[in-house]
Design a protein around this motif. Sequence first.
Motif: not given
Length: 429
Positions: A259-288
Amino acid sequence: MSHPINFDFSEEFARKMDEKDPLKEFRSKFIFPKVDGKTAIYFCGNSLGIQPKTTKQYIQKELDNWADLAVDGHFYGEDAWYHVRKKSKPALAEIVGAHEHEVVAMNNLTSNLHFLMVSFYQPTAEKFKIITEAGAFPSDMYMLETQVKFHGLNPDEVIVELTPREGEHTLRTEDILKTIREHGDQLALVMMAGLQYYTGQLFDMEAIAKAARQVGAYVGFDLAHAAGNAQLSLHDWEVDFATWCSYKYMNSGPGNISGVFVHEKHAEKPDLPRFAGWWGHDEGERFKMEKGFKPMFGADGWQLANSNVLALAAHQASLDIFLEAGIGNLRKKSETLTGYLEFLIQNISGKSGVIEIITPKNKNERGCQLSLLVHKGGKAVFDELYQNGIVGDWRHPNVIRIAPTPLYNSFTDVFRFAQVLKQSLLKFA
């Protein structure tokens, strides 16, 4: 204010403590392993927790869903798999002291450390150093070493290791904070265990996080030995990130999901570098299925692949027990249970010099584990414990780790361990 308990070296005392233990019924929710056909006294939850009796039922439910629904199980039926990660969030948030959007179960611990380092270790010419504890668990050492090399840097020049003072086994908080201040101008990250696996020392994470913030450094913790064991408040302490495994104190099965914890102060930083995957993408738009990664809010935005449903089912069997017991109640019992273990060991070893407890005496600086430095007999003492049905943990060169776990261990377990230990030490005193 509670009064100190006057411990007594007797089975009658241990039984009385068990009788008035408000958590005593939880022991019956677990399956105890056997040694030579006899039920073991199990003190190795710091390596692998034992199995809840409900684990098979939880896994079977998902096997049935798979059999009955196949791919439709993602969207139909109770606990549809598309959102199944959400079920573990309330318990995880309580266990680590976080908001539900700050935690998510995914991957395994070392993978998560590497992924989180992508976001929280971004060395520059000015700030590039990492502080960690000397003698960290090998996965952490290897992770830090290879992350530093990945950035083209020299680990010997980047990684600052905290070592105890001469003649001492554990770190002083004042020395940790002093080191942070000394390297502040060049410090990018403090990344260390929350609870040290070998000595059993629980670090002052709140003070460490505050000191790191004051010098402009990120702070993260490996909570493998702290989650489900110590009382944590990651959100309030303003820890930037943390990760843990679920197979130790959280009893979720060998090698099971992290499991992971990421402090909410980083939740509003979409430009924070990360290695992304499909399941981290906005689930409301995931199947687009479109280009352009748009992270989900909170820790969910660090997910990569879809949830491991069978792993989460085993995990949930234990988490539901944690929710019922309450981490605060478990911690209260743990302090007394480990205190009794300490009393018995001191009573047995006396001034013989055979055993030295290297875990801090202060209950606020340890979890349930005591690390016993064996000066005479070494592995032979540990082997005799096992031959008498005591399952602990041996760490080279000469430490026995004993972890009475409040969910399923009793005061009588601790007393019987002491009896066997006393018998073993007679050979080496």
